[in-house]
Design a protein around this motif. Sequence first.
Motif, mmCIF file in Angstrom:
data_model
loop_
_atom_site.group_PDB
_atom_site.id
_atom_site.type_symbol
_atom_site.label_atom_id
_atom_site.label_comp_id
_atom_site.label_asym_id
_atom_site.label_seq_id
_atom_site.Cartn_x
_atom_site.Cartn_y
_atom_site.Cartn_z
ATOM 1 N N HIS A 1 6.493 1.358 2.121
ATOM 2 C CA HIS A 1 5.925 2.345 1.183
ATOM 3 C C HIS A 1 5.336 1.636 -0.041
ATOM 4 N N LEU A 2 4.565 0.614 0.202
ATOM 5 C CA LEU A 2 4.016 -0.174 -0.895
ATOM 6 C C LEU A 2 3.078 0.651 -1.754
ATOM 7 N N LYS A 3 3.095 0.328 -3.052
ATOM 8 C CA LYS A 3 2.247 0.997 -4.034
ATOM 9 C C LYS A 3 1.318 -0.041 -4.661
ATOM 10 N N THR A 4 0.253 0.446 -5.268
ATOM 11 C CA THR A 4 -0.689 -0.474 -5.900
ATOM 12 C C THR A 4 -0.006 -1.290 -6.993
ATOM 13 N N GLU A 5 0.965 -0.691 -7.662
ATOM 14 C CA GLU A 5 1.663 -1.417 -8.729
ATOM 15 C C GLU A 5 2.596 -2.505 -8.217
ATOM 16 N N GLY B 1 1.101 2.482 0.926
ATOM 17 C CA GLY B 1 1.891 3.141 1.965
ATOM 18 C C GLY B 1 2.279 2.228 3.101
ATOM 19 N N GLY B 2 1.655 1.055 3.144
ATOM 20 C CA GLY B 2 1.920 0.113 4.216
ATOM 21 C C GLY B 2 3.141 -0.743 3.953
ATOM 22 N N SER B 3 3.344 -1.722 4.831
ATOM 23 C CA SER B 3 4.530 -2.577 4.771
ATOM 24 C C SER B 3 4.155 -4.048 4.899
ATOM 25 N N LEU B 4 4.992 -4.880 4.326
ATOM 26 C CA LEU B 4 4.908 -6.332 4.502
ATOM 27 C C LEU B 4 6.331 -6.873 4.535
ATOM 28 N N ARG B 5 6.513 -8.000 5.206
ATOM 29 C CA ARG B 5 7.796 -8.686 5.163
ATOM 30 C C ARG B 5 7.586 -10.113 4.683
#
Length: 122
Positions: free
Chosen positions: A85-89, A15-19
């Motif tokens: 909206h990062l997912k484990t996959e 659910g988090g974000s990265l750039r």
Amino acid sequence: QVQLVESGGGSVQAGGSLRLSCEVSGSTDGTNCIGWFRQYPGKEREGVAAIVTLGGTTYYDDSVTGRFTISQDNAKKTTYLQMDHLKTEDTAIYYCGTGRMCGRHWMMYLELWGQGTQVTVS
């Protein structure tokens, strides 16, 4: 000689974000496309997103559409991948690369790429 250096990877909760950032050095004359791809352990590379260097048209894999955004700052010769909206996959090593041609299948024209940056989503 063109070199690409990725940065910005790390660990984040689902659910988090990265750039991610991709800084390009050297002459980029003739570089039509810069994109991001990822690789899972033991699996083939998977194109994620690409952007036309002149014009800015973008392309995305269906798995990231609506969650990831590719952009570029031509003055800084840097391409970004905003991942929300990062997912484990999404856990993989992410690479940026240059392509002779752009589009959804830009990986077929992959020329150069960087050393990659690890993204881990838990």
